[in-house]
Every structure is written in structure tokens, then in C-alpha cells.
Design a protein around this motif. Structure first.
Motif, short mmCIF file in Angstrom:
data_model
loop_
_atom_site.label_atom_id
_atom_site.label_comp_id
_atom_site.label_asym_id
_atom_site.label_seq_id
_atom_site.Cartn_x
_atom_site.Cartn_y
_atom_site.Cartn_z
N UNK A 115 0.83 -1.20 0.00
CA UNK A 115 0.00 0.00 0.00
C UNK A 115 0.87 1.26 0.00
N UNK A 116 0.33 2.31 -0.59
CA UNK A 116 1.00 3.62 -0.56
C UNK A 116 -0.03 4.69 -0.22
N UNK A 117 0.35 5.57 0.70
CA UNK A 117 -0.49 6.70 1.09
C UNK A 117 0.22 7.97 0.63
N UNK A 118 -0.43 8.73 -0.23
CA UNK A 118 0.23 9.85 -0.90
C UNK A 118 -0.43 11.17 -0.52
N UNK A 119 0.31 12.03 0.14
CA UNK A 119 -0.17 13.37 0.49
C UNK A 119 0.32 14.35 -0.58
N UNK A 120 -0.61 15.11 -1.15
CA UNK A 120 -0.27 16.09 -2.18
C UNK A 120 -0.87 17.46 -1.83
N UNK A 121 -0.18 18.55 -2.17
CA UNK A 121 -0.76 19.88 -1.97
C UNK A 121 -2.03 20.05 -2.80
N UNK A 122 -2.95 20.84 -2.29
CA UNK A 122 -4.21 21.05 -3.02
C UNK A 122 -3.99 21.68 -4.39
N UNK A 123 -2.92 22.42 -4.53
CA UNK A 123 -2.66 23.10 -5.80
C UNK A 123 -1.75 22.32 -6.73
N UNK A 124 -1.61 21.03 -6.50
CA UNK A 124 -0.78 20.20 -7.37
C UNK A 124 -1.32 20.20 -8.80
N UNK A 125 -0.43 20.02 -9.75
CA UNK A 125 -0.82 19.96 -11.15
C UNK A 125 -1.82 18.83 -11.39
N UNK A 126 -2.91 19.10 -12.11
CA UNK A 126 -3.86 18.01 -12.43
C UNK A 126 -3.19 16.84 -13.15
N UNK A 127 -2.17 17.13 -13.94
CA UNK A 127 -1.45 16.06 -14.63
C UNK A 127 -0.78 15.13 -13.63
N UNK A 128 -0.19 15.71 -12.58
CA UNK A 128 0.52 14.90 -11.59
C UNK A 128 -0.46 14.17 -10.67
N UNK A 129 -1.59 14.79 -10.38
CA UNK A 129 -2.63 14.09 -9.61
C UNK A 129 -3.13 12.88 -10.39
N UNK A 130 -3.37 13.09 -11.68
CA UNK A 130 -3.85 11.99 -12.53
C UNK A 130 -2.83 10.86 -12.60
N UNK A 131 -1.55 11.20 -12.57
CA UNK A 131 -0.52 10.17 -12.62
C UNK A 131 -0.59 9.28 -11.38
N UNK A 132 -0.78 9.88 -10.21
CA UNK A 132 -0.93 9.09 -8.99
C UNK A 132 -2.18 8.23 -9.06
N UNK A 133 -3.27 8.81 -9.52
CA UNK A 133 -4.54 8.06 -9.61
C UNK A 133 -4.44 6.89 -10.58
N UNK A 134 -3.55 7.00 -11.57
CA UNK A 134 -3.41 5.92 -12.54
C UNK A 134 -2.89 4.63 -11.91
N UNK A 135 -2.30 4.74 -10.72
CA UNK A 135 -1.82 3.55 -10.00
C UNK A 135 -2.84 3.07 -8.97
N UNK A 136 -4.07 3.58 -9.06
CA UNK A 136 -5.14 3.14 -8.18
C UNK A 136 -5.13 3.77 -6.80
N UNK A 137 -4.49 4.93 -6.67
CA UNK A 137 -4.37 5.60 -5.38
C UNK A 137 -5.02 6.97 -5.46
N UNK A 138 -5.90 7.27 -4.50
CA UNK A 138 -6.50 8.60 -4.42
C UNK A 138 -5.68 9.43 -3.44
N UNK A 139 -5.08 10.53 -3.89
CA UNK A 139 -4.23 11.32 -3.00
C UNK A 139 -4.99 11.89 -1.81
N UNK A 140 -4.25 12.14 -0.75
CA UNK A 140 -4.76 12.85 0.43
C UNK A 140 -4.24 14.28 0.31
N UNK A 141 -5.12 15.26 0.35
CA UNK A 141 -4.71 16.62 0.04
C UNK A 141 -4.38 17.43 1.29
#
Length: 321
Positions: A99-125
Motif C-alpha cells: 500500500x501507498x499513502x500519498x499526500x499532495x498539496x491542493x494546488x498540485x498539477x492536475x497532470x501529476x494528480x492523474x498520474x498518482x490516480x493511474x496507479x489506483x491511489x487517491x491522494x490525500x490533500x
């Protein structure tokens, strides 16, 4: 601090190179005949924008995850990142089957958020400042028992990033200068250990956005300085130097250059239009340092590290070069 007290050694970088080889790409160091002629130097681009997940971060993340013992791996990993390390750790966790838990800033690039989501993980903002990101990641770690894999202030991550330098040394014979972007310093410190151990005659110059000049201020004062603003277009370089990275950088680095936002935008566009490499602004910073200081590099063999290519074309206003 002596070299023996640094977080990593050349042996760590060499071990990482062998460990991660099945899971990363050996990216090319591309010679640009056109720009070499115009800029008056022999110019190569180390194209980490072509790496898995589109950035050098794939190297350090997989090196760290592969070294977890089975008990720690079973509890998963956690990190905070504006994007590229987030996707790299998500990918590494998937390879290891944890498992991986990923914290990302709310203003992260949509491209980079989508990259994390592509591995089946929903970021924690979190909020975009470093303190908020770190606090949220520590909260998640406390709740889950996951192992923290810091995006740059982690010895195994630093060693993995240093493998970029081993490839450059092999690919570009007689290189005189290597230009490296700096944010938290994981890439820069790892590359410094490798280059200065194996080819100490090569000059290593860091390049940093003027709007995120904490590394330059840290080197000037001799103590780590914190960012004073978070609005540079080079979103991956908005972090402060780490406790582990700063001593290495302070000891080995030959120089640091600051570049303005217009220079970063122009370099990003020029890489796409004239070198046919897609670079995100953070990834184009090293080239921006060369473009805006071209007289300094006349007649030299120069390698500029293009550290990432995850650009959000909808949200990134590059303007005219």
C-alpha cells in the motif's frame, strides 16, 4: 562534517544502480547539434523526462521501496509530494505489491494528480506549504504505521537519484560541466556524490528559480534556509533543502545559478520546439541556467539534466520565449 559522515557514499549509489536496473530506464544523453552551435558549447540533455512516470523520481522511490524488510513493507509507505515523487512511490509500491499513502498539496498539477490516480491511489490533500504537507503525512503515518519515504531527505532515495550521474559519466565522455536543478536536493546530492567520487574534475552547478532561492541563501549563510514564497512556475522546486542533502551540497557543489520565470518559460518552450523534448518547467530549469549564462560555458562540454516532463499544458502559461 567529513565525507565519511554523509548520508550516502559512492558505494550506495553503485548498489542502487544494480538494484533498480530492472525497474528503470537508462535514459539517453542527447546531443543537440543545433543548440550547441548557437550557444557555443557542446550541449547534451540527460532526458529524465523520458523516465518511467516522466521523471528521475522513479529511481529513488523504487530503490527505497525495494530495501524495505518484509515487516515494514507489509505496513505500506507514505510520503508527501507535489507530484513526481508521489507518482514514483505509487508505482514502486505497486511493483512491490504494498500500500501507498500519498499526500499532495491542493494546488498540485492536475497532470501529476492523474498520474498518482493511474496507479489506483487517491491522494490525500494538504495545504501547499511545506509544514502542512509534512504534518499531514506524519498524521497518516501515525494512523497507518506506514514507513515514511521522504521525497528527497532519505538516504535510499538520494542514492537512487545519484544513478543519473553514473549514466552521464558513461554516456558523455570528457564532460566538463553538469547542470542540475535543485529543490530539496535529493537529485543534486546523489549526483554530487557520484560525480565527485568518480570524476572530480567535472564541475557540478545547481540551477534554482529566483522565486525559490532558499538553496542559494542556504549556501551563502551556511545554514538551511526556508522558502519565502511558493509561486514559481517550477512547482517541483518549491521545497527547502533537507538535513541530509544540504551537507553534501555545501561540501561538493561548485556553484549555483538563479533563473527568472521568463527564462524558465523560454527554456521549456525551446526544449519542446527545438529539441523535441517535453519538459515541465522544473525539468527545464537546468537548461534555463545555461541559456541565461551562455557566455560562461563557451567551448565546454555541458550536460543539462532535464529532470521531468509532466507538464500541464492547460494550466501552464508559457507565453512567448
Amino acid at each position: 562534517m567529513s565525507k565519511d559522515e554523509f548520508a550516502i557514499s559512492i558505494d550506495n549509489v553503485r548498489d542502487a544502480h544494480q538494484r533498480i536496473a530492472p525497474h528503470v530506464l537508462r535514459t539517453p544523453s542527447l546531443f543537440s547539434e543545433r543548440l550547441s552551435s548557437e550557444l557555443g558549447c557542446e550541449l547534451f540533455f540527460k532526458a529524465e523526462s523520458l523516465q518511467h512516470i516522466g521523471a528521475f523520481k522513479a529511481r529513488g522511490a523504487i530503490n527505497a521501496v525495494l530495501q524495505l524488510n518484509d515487516a515494514d513493507a507489509a505496513r505500506g509507505v507514505v510520503t508527501h509530494s507535489s507530484g513526481n515523487h508521489a507518482a514514483a512511490l505509487a508505482r514502486a509500491a505497486k511493483i512491490r505489491g504494498i500500500k501507498a499513502h500519498i499526500v499532495m498539496p491542493r494546488n498540485s498539477s492536475p497532470t501529476k494528480i492523474a498520474s498518482v490516480q493511474s496507479f489506483g491511489i487517491e491522494p490525500i490533500y494538504s495545504e501547499p506549504d511545506s509544514a502542512s504537507r509534512e504534518a499531514k503525512a506524519l498524521e497518516v503515518q501515525s494512523q497507518t504505521g506506514a514507513t515514511m519515504v521522504h521525497p528527497y531527505d532519505n538516504a535510499n532515495v538520494m542514492a537512487g537519484q545519484g544513478t543519473v550521474a553514473l549514466e552521464i559519466i558513461d554516456q558523455v565522455r570528457d564532460a566538463g560541466v553538469v547542470l542540475v536543478p535543485v529543490g530539496g536536493g535529493g537529485l543534486l546530492s546523489g549526483m554530487l556524490v557520484a560525480i565527485k567520487s568518480l570524476r572530480p574534475n567535472i564541475k557540478v552547478i545547481a540551477v534554482e528559480p529566483a522565486l525559490a532561492d532558499d538553496a542559494a541563501r542556504s549556501l551563502q549563510s551556511g545554514e538551511r534556509q526556508m522558502p519565502t514564497r511558493y509561486d514559481t512556475i517550477a512547482d517541483g522546486l518549491r521545497t527547502s533543502l533537507g538535513e541530509l542533502t544540504f551537507p553534501i551540497i555545501r561540501h561538493f557543489l561548485d556553484d549555483i545559478l538563479l533563473v527568472g520565470e521568463d527564462d524558465i518559460r523560454a527554456a521549456t518552450r525551446e526544449l519542446s520546439e527545438r529539441v523535441h523534448l517535453v519538459a515541465e518547467p522544473s525539468g527545464a530549469v537546468a537548461f534555463a541556467g545555461l541559456r541565461s549564462n551562455r557566455d560562461r560555458f563557451q567551448g565546454q562540454r555541458v550536460v543539462a539534466v532535464i529532470s521531468g516532463g509532466n507538464i500541464d499544458f492547460n494550466g501552464c502559461r508559457l507565453g512567448q520565449p
